[in-house]
Design an enzyme around this catalytic site. Structure first.
Site, PDB file in Angstrom:
ATOM      1  N   ARG A  29       0.588  -2.706 -33.840  1.00  0.00           N
ATOM      2  CA  ARG A  29       0.955  -4.388 -34.243  1.00  0.00           C
ATOM      3  C   ARG A  29       0.974  -4.088 -35.272  1.00  0.00           C
ATOM      4  O   ARG A  29      -0.409  -5.128 -36.310  1.00  0.00           O
ATOM      5  CB  ARG A  29      -0.394  -4.516 -33.746  1.00  0.00           C
ATOM      6  CG  ARG A  29      -0.911  -4.381 -32.209  1.00  0.00           C
ATOM      7  CD  ARG A  29      -2.366  -4.602 -31.416  1.00  0.00           C
ATOM      8  NE  ARG A  29      -3.201  -3.546 -32.702  1.00  0.00           N
ATOM      9  CZ  ARG A  29      -4.000  -2.755 -32.139  1.00  0.00           C
ATOM     10  NH1 ARG A  29      -3.450  -2.571 -30.905  1.00  0.00           N
ATOM     11  NH2 ARG A  29      -4.858  -2.731 -32.653  1.00  0.00           N
ATOM     12  N   PHE A  36      -0.693   1.751 -47.542  1.00  0.00           N
ATOM     13  CA  PHE A  36       0.878   2.237 -47.364  1.00  0.00           C
ATOM     14  C   PHE A  36       1.621   1.047 -47.889  1.00  0.00           C
ATOM     15  O   PHE A  36       2.829   2.206 -47.835  1.00  0.00           O
ATOM     16  CB  PHE A  36       0.781   2.277 -45.564  1.00  0.00           C
ATOM     17  CG  PHE A  36       1.161   0.664 -44.607  1.00  0.00           C
ATOM     18  CD1 PHE A  36       1.449  -0.487 -45.150  1.00  0.00           C
ATOM     19  CD2 PHE A  36      -0.244   0.894 -43.563  1.00  0.00           C
ATOM     20  CE1 PHE A  36       1.557  -1.192 -44.294  1.00  0.00           C
ATOM     21  CE2 PHE A  36      -0.130  -0.459 -43.000  1.00  0.00           C
ATOM     22  CZ  PHE A  36       0.410  -1.681 -42.890  1.00  0.00           C
ATOM     23  N   ASP A  84       0.746  -1.158  -0.530  1.00  0.00           N
ATOM     24  CA  ASP A  84       0.206  -0.093   0.165  1.00  0.00           C
ATOM     25  C   ASP A  84       0.912   1.386  -0.022  1.00  0.00           C
ATOM     26  O   ASP A  84       1.702   1.307   0.741  1.00  0.00           O
ATOM     27  CB  ASP A  84      -1.130   0.249   1.373  1.00  0.00           C
ATOM     28  CG  ASP A  84      -2.048   0.842   1.436  1.00  0.00           C
ATOM     29  OD1 ASP A  84      -2.901   1.180  -0.057  1.00  0.00           O
ATOM     30  OD2 ASP A  84      -1.733   1.987   1.938  1.00  0.00           O
TER      31      ASP A  84
END
Ligand SMILES: *[C@@H]1O[C@H](CO)[C@@H](O)[C@H](O)[C@H]1NC(C)=O
Length: 627
Positions: A536, A521, A119
């Site tokens: 990706r 592209f 924590d």
């Protein structure tokens, strides 16, 4: 570019619930070199009782193998009861870890060896500052820190679980804390608000994240930097070393001793090593100590994934989001399901830690956990629902044909989904608008979750215009434009994709710096930009296409221009490793690569100043700049 299913980042069955499942030899190799302490944990079921992606990343990066089971402990201890702020952090860490340690034998039907809880709190002038509840609250907190020095404490609890002869479980708690002092620069109101509007402060103690944008607010740090990020790694390793390397407290030995002698106390100080060795040998032959947790988990992994897919598909999480809690009967009524089936599904999802089960008088009710509300309710900003449905409908069938894939070495797309459509070269998943949209939605939901991590991975202040090649719905582009106010982003994708992109524009965000341009592209001229983003893309292209694309970029890029790749890196010890390797099983023509291999690739095409970032999210990032 829409070329499913190759560019999908598969999230295989077991990984949907197990965040880390590394091959043990690889992890072993890594940890033996870097940290003999962490290697002591291999073969043990280690559980991190925290959902914090930052802690997960810190521990993953050092090659630790563990499962994540977020704690249900409500962080609501009365702060007034603690004399020192760090006592509060330590106690909260301990309660979080104990809750998980005690729940797992019942809910997950397995007993962990070690549970780690942590924590982190920020204190200034004796006051504990929490996570902000809204923007105004973030402002209040950050103004307090402005121009001053504050302390960050992380309390850590390591719970060692011993299963005794009579199946009772004994818990031993080792806890500690670490303090780091952080000095904020004097910041203008404008800067504070700009930071708050970035959204970063919201889930962080003290309202800032030092590892990302928040780093800009910090003048200096005194102490362990990672402690500020959320986990004091160095101190943790020292404690582990004490636990495992001091002979009288070697837990493995002690467990064996306890089992062999049926005693439940500490090992006597004078216990000779000869005696201990014999006991170890004895207990080594006992099945209980050899239980193959990892194999057992993998056996069940697909059931767990399918339970998640099904709950998602039946909109169980969406339904539970509409009420505070609902009984199985109410859920069954709404989804038109059988009561028994619904009840079993709900209980399964509870056991996976994705729902909470409550007892209210005589009724049993269910509700979403915090993480479920964020990632599995379809109206949430970070909803993964579309991605999950995609995994269920498009990835799962491919994996049911895995055996054939392996034998033939080709994708089993046709077997799983029927005959290919007319234009196989363009879209492996058929050109139907509906399929296309489904794929776009899946990629969109994943890119939204990964986007801010990728966008903040590097200093991009030297770039003015970026072009996201194959940027699909623009999710990544919007994440970049949100984080970098001076950057304009062009999304370049096939006409059929661009046509449908308006569906996905984010609400409540300035859209003016993101534009869409239609084209291919490979065959068309690319828009001019200082930075080309390929998220990706490369992993699913065959080598000659990778060469064609990178040559083209190398030709048009001037010195100072860059290429940013966002992919899963096949690096040992990272989350991406098994994930990427498993993805490769679908037998697309592409190649999975490590960060080092991507780096070499970029350098080969002239982008020689390379920086690498493991984000701990779905996608990692690498930036190459032309000198
Ligand atoms: C199920 O619950 C949702 C959300 O509360 C509601 O919109 C829908 O009408 C309910 N459907 C049925 C069949 O009860």
């Amino acid at each position: 570019m829409l070329t499913s299913p190759g560019r999908v980042r598969y999230f295989p069955a077991c990984l949907l619930v197990k965040v880390c499942t590394f091959k043990s030899e690889d992890s072993h190799k890594l940890t033996m070199v870097l940290n003999p302490v962490i290697s002591k944990l291999s073969g043990k079921l280690v559980v991190l009782a925290s959902a914090s992606p930052r802690r997960l990343e810190i521990l993953t990066n050092v090659g630790m193998r563990f499962e994540v089971v977020p704690s249900w402990f409500k962080e609501n201890l009365d702060k007034a009861l603690f004399k020192k702020p760090y006592e509060y952090a330590v106690e909260t860490a301990k309660q979080k870890a104990l809750e998980v340690a005690k729940r797992m034998p019942f809910k997950h039907l397995k007993t962990p060896d070690i549970v780690i809880g942590a924590d982190t709190i920020v204190t200034v002038g004796g006051l504990i500052l929490e996570k902000p509840v809204d923007k105004q609250d973030a402002y209040r907190i950050l103004s307090r820190l402005n121009g001053k020095e504050h302390s960050v404490y992380t309390g850590v609890a390591i719970i060692l679980c011993h299963e005794k002869e009579d199946q009772e479980i004994e818990y031993k708690v080792v806890d500690f804390y670490e303090e780091t002092k952080v000095k904020f620069a004097d910041l203008s109101e404008e800067m504070l608000w700009e930071y708050i509007h970035s959204g970063e402060p919201m889930d962080k103690a003290g309202g800032y994240g030092i590892q990302a944008l928040g780093g800009m607010l910090v003048e200096h740090v005194q102490g362990d930097f990672l402690n500020v990020v959320g986990f004091p790694l160095n101190h943790f390793c020292k404690e582990l070393d004490k636990i495992f390397n001091s002979p009288s407290s070697d837990t493995a030995d002690r467990r064996c001793t306890l089992a062999a002698e049926g005693m439940a106390g500490e090992i006597p100080e004078d216990h000779s090593s000869a005696v201990r060795k014999r006991n170890v040998a004895q207990c080594g032959s006992r099945d209980r100590f050899e239980f193959p947790h990892r194999i057992a988990d993998l056996l069940d992994g697909f059931k767990a994934s399918k339970a998640l897919f099904t709950a998602c598909k039946l909109k169980v999480f969406d339904l539970l989001a509409s009420a505070e809690y609902l009984s199985a009967t109410q859920v069954a009524g709404n989804i038109s399901g059988s009561l028994m089936g619904t009840e079993r599904l709900l209980d399964a999802v509870v056991s996976l830690g994705l729902l909470e089960k409550l007892k209210l008088g005589d009724t049993i009710a269910y509700r979403n956990t915090e993480q479920t509300s964020r990632y599995l309710v379809s109206t949430s900003e970070l909803a993964l629902n579309e991605y999950i449905l995609y995994c269920d409908e498009r990835v799962w069938p491919l994996f049911t044909h895995l055996e054939q894939s392996v034998l033939e070495g080709v994708s089993q797309h046709d077997h799983a989904f029927g005959k290919r459509c007319e234009e196989p070269s363009k879209h492996a998943c058929c050109n139907h608008r509906e399929k296309q949209l489904q794929f776009m939605k899946a990629m969109h939901s994943m890119a939204k979750v990964a986007g801010s991590h990728v966008a903040t991975a590097f200093d991009l202040s030297s770039f003015r215009t970026a072009c996201d090649l194959g940027g699909c719905t623009g999710a990544m582009a919007f994440a970049f434009s949100k984080v970098h106010p001076a950057l304009s982003v062009i999304v370049f994708d096939l006409p059929a994709v661009v046509e449908m992109c308006a569906h996905f524009h984010p609400r409540g965000q300035d859209l003016s710096r993101v534009t869409f341009v239609a084209g291919d592209f490979f065959s068309d001229d690319l828009p001019k930009a200082d930075l080309y983003i390929l998220a990706r893309i490369l992993h699913h292209l065959p080598a000659e296409k990778v060469h064609a694309l990178l040559s083209k970029l190398s030709e048009i890029c001037k010195p100072g221009c860059g290429v940013l790749l966002s992919e899963i890196f096949l690096d040992e010890g990272t989350r991406g490793q098994s994930s990427g390797i498993l993805q490769a099983l679908t037998m697309t023509q592409g190649v999975q690569r490590s960060a080092a291999e991507y780096s070499l690739l970029l350098q080969k095409y002239g982008f020689t100043q390379v920086s690498i970032k493991h984000t701990g999210n779905f996608l990692d990032a690498i930036l190459g700049v032309k000198p």
